[in-house]
Design an enzyme around this catalytic site. Structure first.
Site, PDB file in Angstrom:
ATOM      1  N   HIS A 145      -6.774  -6.086   1.784  1.00  0.00           N
ATOM      2  CA  HIS A 145      -5.769  -5.190   2.782  1.00  0.00           C
ATOM      3  C   HIS A 145      -5.243  -6.522   3.579  1.00  0.00           C
ATOM      4  CE1 HIS A 145      -6.752  -0.559   2.054  1.00  0.00           C
ATOM      5  NE2 HIS A 145      -8.233  -1.110   1.955  1.00  0.00           N
ATOM      6  N   ASP A 204       0.880  -1.509   0.271  1.00  0.00           N
ATOM      7  CA  ASP A 204       0.143   0.158   0.446  1.00  0.00           C
ATOM      8  C   ASP A 204       0.830   1.550   0.006  1.00  0.00           C
ATOM      9  OD1 ASP A 204      -3.250   0.954   1.328  1.00  0.00           O
ATOM     10  OD2 ASP A 204      -1.692   2.140   0.911  1.00  0.00           O
ATOM     11  N   GLY A 221     -15.193   3.748   3.394  1.00  0.00           N
ATOM     12  CA  GLY A 221     -14.014   4.083   3.440  1.00  0.00           C
ATOM     13  C   GLY A 221     -13.977   3.442   1.830  1.00  0.00           C
ATOM     14  N   HIS A 268     -12.316  -1.501  -7.927  1.00  0.00           N
ATOM     15  CA  HIS A 268     -11.524  -2.667  -7.705  1.00  0.00           C
ATOM     16  C   HIS A 268     -11.198  -3.845  -6.282  1.00  0.00           C
ATOM     17  CE1 HIS A 268      -8.727  -5.067 -10.575  1.00  0.00           C
ATOM     18  NE2 HIS A 268      -9.371  -5.302  -9.576  1.00  0.00           N
ATOM     19  N   ASN A 277     -12.656  -3.193   2.473  1.00  0.00           N
ATOM     20  CA  ASN A 277     -13.969  -2.017   2.308  1.00  0.00           C
ATOM     21  C   ASN A 277     -14.267  -2.284   1.455  1.00  0.00           C
ATOM     22  OD1 ASN A 277     -12.221  -1.156   4.863  1.00  0.00           O
ATOM     23  ND2 ASN A 277     -10.818  -0.284   3.144  1.00  0.00           N
ATOM     24  N   HIS A 299     -10.825  -7.510 -13.173  1.00  0.00           N
ATOM     25  CA  HIS A 299     -11.725  -6.811 -12.509  1.00  0.00           C
ATOM     26  C   HIS A 299     -12.902  -6.876 -11.867  1.00  0.00           C
ATOM     27  CE1 HIS A 299     -12.473  -2.154 -11.932  1.00  0.00           C
ATOM     28  NE2 HIS A 299     -14.041  -2.531 -11.821  1.00  0.00           N
ATOM     29  N   HIS A 306     -10.012  -5.270  -3.713  1.00  0.00           N
ATOM     30  CA  HIS A 306      -8.522  -5.781  -3.002  1.00  0.00           C
ATOM     31  C   HIS A 306      -9.033  -5.713  -1.596  1.00  0.00           C
ATOM     32  CE1 HIS A 306      -9.737  -1.183  -1.733  1.00  0.00           C
ATOM     33  NE2 HIS A 306      -9.841  -0.958  -1.675  1.00  0.00           N
TER      34      HIS A 306
HETATM   35  P1  AMP Z   1      -9.863   1.549   0.256  1.00  0.00           P
HETATM   36  O1  AMP Z   1      -9.751   2.451   0.778  1.00  0.00           O
HETATM   37  O2  AMP Z   1     -10.250   0.190   0.947  1.00  0.00           O
HETATM   38  O3  AMP Z   1     -10.137   1.387  -1.243  1.00  0.00           O
HETATM   39  O4  AMP Z   1      -8.168   1.462   0.736  1.00  0.00           O
HETATM   40  C1  AMP Z   1      -7.502   1.688  -1.195  1.00  0.00           C
HETATM   41  C2  AMP Z   1      -5.548   1.394  -0.773  1.00  0.00           C
HETATM   42  O5  AMP Z   1      -5.702   1.607  -2.507  1.00  0.00           O
HETATM   43  C3  AMP Z   1      -5.841   2.845  -0.251  1.00  0.00           C
HETATM   44  O6  AMP Z   1      -4.552   2.291   1.024  1.00  0.00           O
HETATM   45  C4  AMP Z   1      -4.356   4.054  -0.653  1.00  0.00           C
HETATM   46  O7  AMP Z   1      -2.991   4.182  -0.156  1.00  0.00           O
HETATM   47  C5  AMP Z   1      -4.526   2.256  -1.382  1.00  0.00           C
HETATM   48  N1  AMP Z   1      -3.408   2.842  -2.969  1.00  0.00           N
HETATM   49  C6  AMP Z   1      -4.224   4.282  -3.684  1.00  0.00           C
HETATM   50  N2  AMP Z   1      -2.859   3.914  -4.334  1.00  0.00           N
HETATM   51  C7  AMP Z   1      -2.520   3.332  -4.444  1.00  0.00           C
HETATM   52  C8  AMP Z   1      -1.059   3.069  -5.809  1.00  0.00           C
HETATM   53  N3  AMP Z   1      -0.878   3.680  -6.453  1.00  0.00           N
HETATM   54  N4  AMP Z   1      -0.277   1.793  -5.327  1.00  0.00           N
HETATM   55  C9  AMP Z   1      -0.100   1.519  -3.469  1.00  0.00           C
HETATM   56  N5  AMP Z   1      -1.639   1.414  -3.374  1.00  0.00           N
HETATM   57  C10 AMP Z   1      -2.604   2.749  -3.546  1.00  0.00           C
HETATM   58 ZN    ZN Z   2     -10.424  -2.620 -11.964  1.00  0.00          ZN
END
Ligand code: AMP
Ligand code: ZN
Length: 114
Positions: free
Chosen positions: A102, A30, A93, A98, A87, A46, A100
């Site tokens: 954490h 992250d 949040g 897409h 999330n 996706h 993911h």
């Molecule tokens: P969410 O808020 O659950 O949608 O998580 C999105 C996460 O993506 C956040 O923790 C961001 O810090 C992370 N994020 C956004 N852009 C990037 C990037 N280019 N590379 C790595 N992590 C990213």
């Molecule tokens: Zn995507």
């Protein structure tokens, strides 16, 4: 999907610190870590969120969680413990549409989350 940040990372078109990758899923650090270990695991395909992935491809969801487990092992947080967070939607949040996972660990965490 066009204009999707994480599709771009999965395709290697947008730079990221890749932790591990396989034909169906990718793990990367992250960019704004909230714990000593903070890795995101995504499917290459996706899907907007966890619920929509589960509804259409349970096998891929299983692969995603298995990859998250492998990340925890490789990062050395299996015994200390870790959190896997999906999330979903604005009040949770979710900022990237897409799905993911954490993978968070390396420090004690409070419950419930703020
Ligand atoms: P969410 O808020 O659950 O949608 O998580 C999105 C996460 O993506 C956040 O923790 C961001 O810090 C992370 N994020 C956004 N852009 C990037 C990037 N280019 N590379 C790595 N992590 C990213
Ligand atoms: Zn995507």
């Amino acid at each position: 999907m066009a204009d999707c940040l994480f599709c771009g990372i999965a395709a290697g078109e947008i730079p990221a610190t890749i932790v591990s990758a396989n034909p169906r899923t990718v793990a990367f650090r992250d960019i704004n870590p909230q714990a000593p270990v903070h890795v995101l695991v995504i499917p290459r395909a996706h899907h907007p969120n966890l619920a929509e992935l589960a509804a259409v491809d349970g096998a891929l969801l299983s692969d995603l969680v298995a990859h998250a487990r492998d990340v925890a092992l490789a990062e050395g947080i299996t015994d200390s413990g870790y959190r896997i967070v999906f999330n979903t939607g604005p009040e949770a949040g979710q900022t990237v549409g897409h799905v993911h996972a954490h993978v968070l660990g390396g420090r004690p965490m409070s419950w419930p989350p703020g």
